[in-house]
Design an enzyme around this catalytic site. Structure first.
Site, short mmCIF file in Angstrom:
data_model
loop_
_atom_site.label_atom_id
_atom_site.label_comp_id
_atom_site.label_asym_id
_atom_site.label_seq_id
_atom_site.Cartn_x
_atom_site.Cartn_y
_atom_site.Cartn_z
N TYR A 79 0.87 -1.25 -0.10
CA TYR A 79 -0.07 0.00 -0.10
C TYR A 79 1.05 1.23 -0.02
O TYR A 79 2.25 1.03 -0.13
CB TYR A 79 -0.84 -0.08 1.26
N THR A 80 0.17 2.39 0.28
CA THR A 80 1.00 3.61 0.46
C THR A 80 2.28 3.54 0.94
O THR A 80 2.57 3.11 2.08
CB THR A 80 0.31 4.63 1.27
N GLN A 81 3.35 3.68 0.16
CA GLN A 81 4.91 3.93 0.86
C GLN A 81 5.22 5.11 1.26
O GLN A 81 6.28 5.22 1.76
CB GLN A 81 5.89 3.25 -0.02
N SER A 82 4.71 6.17 0.66
CA SER A 82 4.96 7.45 1.16
C SER A 82 3.80 8.26 0.98
O SER A 82 2.86 8.18 0.03
CB SER A 82 6.25 8.10 0.48
N TRP A 98 -1.34 7.96 7.03
CA TRP A 98 -0.11 8.70 7.10
C TRP A 98 -0.24 10.05 7.73
O TRP A 98 -0.01 11.04 7.18
CB TRP A 98 0.65 8.86 5.58
#
Lengths: 260, 301
Positions: A32-35, A139
């Site tokens: 999923y979202t890495q950053s 995040w």
């Protein structure tokens, strides 16, 4: 039968032809979202006698691009708490909608929405922890400001891992490095909360924002400030940091191209 | 009613030879025994009221609410089987939440009523289910101001959202009544339950379509109408529950809320007084007719 267990039970190449390995996953594990993509920078908050003050600037950056300059990163929840969001802006939107649906559901009871800032912080920290445990974190680093069940000022933090901590003054992002030392100097541990007025807190936050504006390249001079007291929440979303000057830069020696 | 007793009333979704669905009609009969519920739509908002018959002295007064909030801006009151009403409200809340998840804003009262109408109608189509034993009154306020999108990050374009027609009226009060058949209409004033006939007669007198009734007066009229409708079952005690939703600049700021205690008590007091006044008038009339000598038959009519 042969001596290669990995081949046992598989269709034999000499009968069925070789397996088309393009069907096999070649890209590694599912991710999923890495950053984060569009981000907000620091949020700073201070407890004072009878309430909490919280600030965040109005910028959402896309990498180093100052992409959106009228972003509201302080969100009011049901007239009882303010949440300051740093980190991913789309995840902030998601959390805001989530809180909206909770507010609607709470209001279905005869008593109305009785959740206070402390309840909200507990809930949010669990949402964040659940998502990090699914390897799909929201995040964000949040500051929750308001009152606890005994009507005492409440300020606490929750981050994308679900980690929580609390202090009389808190800051996220760059502010954790640049604003906290200033706030510790202004409001040392031995100074009782009763001696800190609302005006002190507001002035300190403005001072911190100014330092951050100079030193954090992802910051903006337009900001929002919310002050939560027993009387209610006062939210100002179009504040400006005034009277900045880069004149002092002239006297800095030791960096960049210098003539003398 | 030639088809009654010939088997056409035993299964749901089956038509009788003369084109009726008896199970649906029996559901409507269940509604006719429920406590009276009314809704009044006026310029400034909507008022909902319900007569709650006290079935036991052991019930806690002022608890066991019968008017429910859906989203923030809609209220639903129903007459008939209370658990059916609860399920109906639960579905309405799901629909409102689903609308929000798609459109990021509150569901218009008309759209909610449409979806609920479809839902209720589906319960007339299958033999495995029975129709809803409720007639529900849905009242709400659609915001007349441009609302921020849920979770909106910035302030958006200076022009606001596109696709608007100049001078078109947006938002306002909405009042709909949904029957067990799934039929629903929009109303100026709606009434259902045991005392609906008396309540409808009173609602018609209010001339709601002229738009002259204020929201506060509507609250008082609603209380009075519930008291009037209760006249026929005077032997039973009842509790009055009322809620309202006003315009954004009105007392509830576009939210559906219980009518404040003080106003409710004021309205109830005025309602009782109005009823006593009527009784006095009737007695006076009776005396007058007795004096004139030809009483009897005419009075009984």
């Amino acid at each position: 039968m042969n001596h290669y267990p990995e081949i046992w039970g598989r269709p034999r190449d000499d009968i069925y032809g070789p397996y088309n390995s393009s069907y096999l996953q070649t890209t590694g594990p599912k991710t999923y979202t890495q950053s984060p993509a569009v981000t907000g920078t620091s949020v700073i908050a201070v407890k004072f006698n009878g309430g909490v003050a919280i600030v965040a600037d109005n910028l959402a950056s896309y990498g180093s691009l100052a992409r959106f300059t009228d972003v509201k990163r302080l969100r009011v929840f049901s007239d009882s708490a303010v949440i300051g969001f740093s980190g991913d802006v789309s995840d902030m939107q998601y959390i805001h909608r989530l809180l909206g649906s909770i507010d609607i559901r709470e209001n279905y009871s005869t008593h109305g929405n009785m959740l206070n800032a402390k309840n909200l912080h507990t809930y949010l920290s669990k949402v964040l922890y659940k998502r990090r445990s699914e390897f799909n974190p929201l995040w964000n680093h949040l500051l929750v400001a308001g009152f606890d069940e005994d009507k005492n000022p409440f300020l606490s933090s929750a981050d994308l891992l679900g980690t929580t901590y609390s202090a009389p003054h808190l800051a996220t992002g760059f502010g954790a490095h640049l604003a906290i030392p200033i706030l510790r100097r202004l409001f040392p541990e031995e100074k009782p909360l009763e001696e800190i007025t609302k005006e002190h807190a507001e002035a300190a936050l403005r001072e911190c924002l100014k330092v951050l504006w100079y030193r954090d390249a992802r910051s903006l001079d337009k900001y929002s400030m919310a002050v939560i007291t027993a009387e209610g929440i006062e939210l100002k979303e179009d504040q400006v940091i005034g009277a900045q000057s880069w004149a002092f830069a002239e006297s800095i020696k030791g960096y960049g191209a210098q003539i003398n | 009613m030639t088809s009654i007793g010939t088997g056409y009333d035993l299964s749901n979704s089956v038509f009788s030879p003369d084109g009726r669905n008896f199970q649906v009609e029996y559901a409507a009969k269940a509604v006719e025994n429920g406590g009276t519920a009314i809704g009044i739509r006026c310029e400034g908002g909507v008022v909902l009221a319900v007569e709650k018959i006290i079935t036991s002295k052991l019930l806690k007064p002022d608890a066991n609410k019968r008017i429910a909030t859906v989203d923030r801006h809609v209220g639903i009151v129903s007459a008939g089987l209370v658990p059916d009403g609860r399920h109906f409200v639960s579905r309405a809340r799901d629909e409102a939440a689903s609308w929000r998840s798609v459109y990021k804003g509150p569901i218009p009262v008309s759209a909610l009523s449409n979806r609920l109408g479809s839902y209720v109608q589906a319960y007339t189509l299958y033999s495995s289910v029975r129709p809803f034993g409720v007639t529900a009154i849905v009242g709400g306020w659609d915001s007349e101001a441009e609302l921020a999108v849920d979770g909106q990050v910035g302030s958006g374009p200076k022009l606001g959202s596109g696709g608007k027609v100049d001078g078109a009226k947006a938002g306002g009060p909405g009042l709909y009544m949904i029957e067990p058949s799934g039929l629903y209409w929009g109303y100026h004033g709606a009434a259902t339950g045991k005392g609906r006939q008396a309540a409808k007669a009173e609602l018609e007198k209010l001339d709601l379509s002229s738009g002259n009734l204020s929201l506060i007066d509507a609250v008082k009229e609603a209380a009075r109408i519930i008291y009037v409708a209760h006249e026929d079952s005077k032997d039973k005690e009842f509790e009055l529950e009322m809620s309202w939703v006003s315009s954004l600049d009105g007392p509830t700021h576009g939210r559906h809320e219980e009518v404040p205690r003080q106003l409710l008590e004021e309205a109830e007091k005025a309602a009782k007084k109005a009823l006593e006044g009527e009784d006095d008038d009737e007695e006076e009339e009776q005396e007058e007719t007795k004096d004139s000598g030809n009483s009897g038959e005419r009075m009984e009519e």
